[in-house]
Design a protein around this motif. Structure first.
Motif, PDB file in Angstrom:
ATOM      1  N   LYS A  20     -13.251  16.731 -12.685  1.00  0.00           N
ATOM      2  CA  LYS A  20     -13.566  15.656 -11.750  1.00  0.00           C
ATOM      3  C   LYS A  20     -14.781  16.067 -10.929  1.00  0.00           C
ATOM      4  N   ASP A  21     -15.312  15.131 -10.171  1.00  0.00           N
ATOM      5  CA  ASP A  21     -16.490  15.394  -9.350  1.00  0.00           C
ATOM      6  C   ASP A  21     -16.250  16.628  -8.481  1.00  0.00           C
ATOM      7  N   GLU A  22     -17.247  17.474  -8.360  1.00  0.00           N
ATOM      8  CA  GLU A  22     -17.112  18.724  -7.597  1.00  0.00           C
ATOM      9  C   GLU A  22     -16.717  18.494  -6.139  1.00  0.00           C
ATOM     10  N   ASN A  23     -17.058  17.349  -5.577  1.00  0.00           N
ATOM     11  CA  ASN A  23     -16.694  17.039  -4.199  1.00  0.00           C
ATOM     12  C   ASN A  23     -15.222  16.667  -4.033  1.00  0.00           C
ATOM     13  N   LEU A  24     -14.512  16.507  -5.145  1.00  0.00           N
ATOM     14  CA  LEU A  24     -13.097  16.137  -5.094  1.00  0.00           C
ATOM     15  C   LEU A  24     -12.175  17.298  -5.434  1.00  0.00           C
ATOM     16  N   HIS A  25     -12.731  18.492  -5.713  1.00  0.00           N
ATOM     17  CA  HIS A  25     -11.890  19.653  -5.998  1.00  0.00           C
ATOM     18  C   HIS A  25     -11.007  19.943  -4.788  1.00  0.00           C
ATOM     19  N   GLY A  26      -9.736  20.191  -5.044  1.00  0.00           N
ATOM     20  CA  GLY A  26      -8.791  20.467  -3.966  1.00  0.00           C
ATOM     21  C   GLY A  26      -8.057  19.240  -3.464  1.00  0.00           C
ATOM     22  N   PHE A  27      -8.409  18.064  -3.975  1.00  0.00           N
ATOM     23  CA  PHE A  27      -7.746  16.829  -3.561  1.00  0.00           C
ATOM     24  C   PHE A  27      -7.000  16.213  -4.736  1.00  0.00           C
ATOM     25  N   LYS A  28      -5.777  15.699  -4.461  1.00  0.00           N
ATOM     26  CA  LYS A  28      -5.009  14.983  -5.469  1.00  0.00           C
ATOM     27  C   LYS A  28      -5.525  13.558  -5.579  1.00  0.00           C
ATOM     28  N   LEU A  29      -5.425  13.015  -6.769  1.00  0.00           N
ATOM     29  CA  LEU A  29      -5.700  11.598  -6.987  1.00  0.00           C
ATOM     30  C   LEU A  29      -4.360  10.909  -7.212  1.00  0.00           C
ATOM     31  N   GLN A  30      -4.078   9.897  -6.404  1.00  0.00           N
ATOM     32  CA  GLN A  30      -2.810   9.183  -6.487  1.00  0.00           C
ATOM     33  C   GLN A  30      -3.048   7.737  -6.926  1.00  0.00           C
ATOM     34  N   ILE A  31      -2.065   7.185  -7.615  1.00  0.00           N
ATOM     35  CA  ILE A  31      -2.074   5.757  -7.942  1.00  0.00           C
ATOM     36  C   ILE A  31      -1.217   5.078  -6.886  1.00  0.00           C
ATOM     37  N   ILE A  32      -1.816   4.112  -6.175  1.00  0.00           N
ATOM     38  CA  ILE A  32      -1.092   3.429  -5.111  1.00  0.00           C
ATOM     39  C   ILE A  32      -1.024   1.930  -5.386  1.00  0.00           C
ATOM     40  N   GLN A  33       0.098   1.335  -5.010  1.00  0.00           N
ATOM     41  CA  GLN A  33       0.303  -0.112  -5.146  1.00  0.00           C
ATOM     42  C   GLN A  33       0.174  -0.727  -3.762  1.00  0.00           C
ATOM     43  N   PRO A  34      -0.867  -1.538  -3.524  1.00  0.00           N
ATOM     44  CA  PRO A  34      -1.005  -2.186  -2.215  1.00  0.00           C
ATOM     45  C   PRO A  34       0.222  -3.034  -1.873  1.00  0.00           C
ATOM     46  N   LEU A  35       0.564  -3.037  -0.582  1.00  0.00           N
ATOM     47  CA  LEU A  35       1.718  -3.779  -0.066  1.00  0.00           C
ATOM     48  C   LEU A  35       1.320  -4.574   1.166  1.00  0.00           C
ATOM     49  N   ASN A  36       2.110  -5.613   1.475  1.00  0.00           N
ATOM     50  CA  ASN A  36       1.931  -6.295   2.759  1.00  0.00           C
ATOM     51  C   ASN A  36       2.888  -5.657   3.769  1.00  0.00           C
ATOM     52  N   ALA A  37       2.928  -6.155   4.995  1.00  0.00           N
ATOM     53  CA  ALA A  37       3.761  -5.564   6.039  1.00  0.00           C
ATOM     54  C   ALA A  37       5.257  -5.666   5.738  1.00  0.00           C
ATOM     55  N   SER A  38       5.628  -6.565   4.834  1.00  0.00           N
ATOM     56  CA  SER A  38       7.026  -6.692   4.419  1.00  0.00           C
ATOM     57  C   SER A  38       7.330  -5.825   3.206  1.00  0.00           C
ATOM     58  N   ARG A  39       6.387  -4.984   2.836  1.00  0.00           N
ATOM     59  CA  ARG A  39       6.480  -4.060   1.697  1.00  0.00           C
ATOM     60  C   ARG A  39       6.596  -4.789   0.358  1.00  0.00           C
ATOM     61  N   GLU A  40       5.973  -5.953   0.264  1.00  0.00           N
ATOM     62  CA  GLU A  40       5.904  -6.695  -1.000  1.00  0.00           C
ATOM     63  C   GLU A  40       4.579  -6.366  -1.664  1.00  0.00           C
ATOM     64  N   LYS A  41       4.597  -6.237  -2.997  1.00  0.00           N
ATOM     65  CA  LYS A  41       3.388  -5.899  -3.736  1.00  0.00           C
ATOM     66  C   LYS A  41       2.316  -6.972  -3.574  1.00  0.00           C
ATOM     67  N   THR A  42       1.076  -6.515  -3.388  1.00  0.00           N
ATOM     68  CA  THR A  42      -0.067  -7.417  -3.340  1.00  0.00           C
ATOM     69  C   THR A  42      -1.176  -6.808  -4.180  1.00  0.00           C
ATOM     70  N   GLY A  43      -1.718  -7.555  -5.078  1.00  0.00           N
ATOM     71  CA  GLY A  43      -2.825  -7.055  -5.877  1.00  0.00           C
ATOM     72  C   GLY A  43      -2.430  -6.018  -6.909  1.00  0.00           C
ATOM     73  N   SER A  44      -3.442  -5.401  -7.496  1.00  0.00           N
ATOM     74  CA  SER A  44      -3.269  -4.413  -8.554  1.00  0.00           C
ATOM     75  C   SER A  44      -3.275  -2.997  -7.984  1.00  0.00           C
ATOM     76  N   PRO A  45      -2.687  -2.045  -8.723  1.00  0.00           N
ATOM     77  CA  PRO A  45      -2.724  -0.649  -8.277  1.00  0.00           C
ATOM     78  C   PRO A  45      -4.158  -0.127  -8.144  1.00  0.00           C
ATOM     79  N   VAL A  46      -4.320   0.876  -7.281  1.00  0.00           N
ATOM     80  CA  VAL A  46      -5.617   1.455  -6.954  1.00  0.00           C
ATOM     81  C   VAL A  46      -5.497   2.973  -7.077  1.00  0.00           C
ATOM     82  N   ILE A  47      -6.579   3.632  -7.454  1.00  0.00           N
ATOM     83  CA  ILE A  47      -6.623   5.095  -7.437  1.00  0.00           C
ATOM     84  C   ILE A  47      -7.209   5.518  -6.098  1.00  0.00           C
ATOM     85  N   ALA A  48      -6.514   6.427  -5.401  1.00  0.00           N
ATOM     86  CA  ALA A  48      -6.947   6.865  -4.079  1.00  0.00           C
ATOM     87  C   ALA A  48      -6.928   8.389  -3.988  1.00  0.00           C
TER      88      ALA A  48
END
Length: 90
Positions: free
Chosen positions: A15-43
């Motif tokens: 991965k990019d040298e500036n990202l060494h030491g950091f995990k990449l997670q797949i996250i599912q966006p949610l609204n305040a009621s914890r309902e899924k909104t949109g598509s998953p994102v890599i963060a």
């Protein structure tokens, strides 16, 4: 800032040298009621969140702010773990 649930981890042997030491997670966006909104994102995980946790993330150009570098190919960064959401609806 937005809510999301961590639904997976990405293992990258290169991965990019500036990202060494950091995990990449797949996250599912949610609204305040914890309902899924949109598509998953890599963060980029800047705080050590785990699968199943509700997190706060930032996106766009602000996503680089938590990283100790000036430039990195980042569109989203996890910046907080949510313990609870108290929602009062009137």
């Amino acid at each position: 800032m937005f809510f999301a649930e961590v639904i997976g981890t990405i293992w990258a042997t290169r991965k990019d040298e500036n990202l060494h030491g950091f995990k990449l997670q797949i996250i599912q966006p949610l609204n305040a009621s914890r309902e899924k909104t949109g598509s998953p994102v890599i963060a980029v995980d800047t705080i050590g969140a785990g699968v199943g946790e509700t997190v706060i993330y930032i996106s766009a150009t602000e996503a680089i702010i938590p990283l100790p570098v000036d430039k990195a190919p980042v569109d989203a960064s996890i910046v907080g773990i949510v313990d609870r959401i108290d929602l009062e609806i009137q």
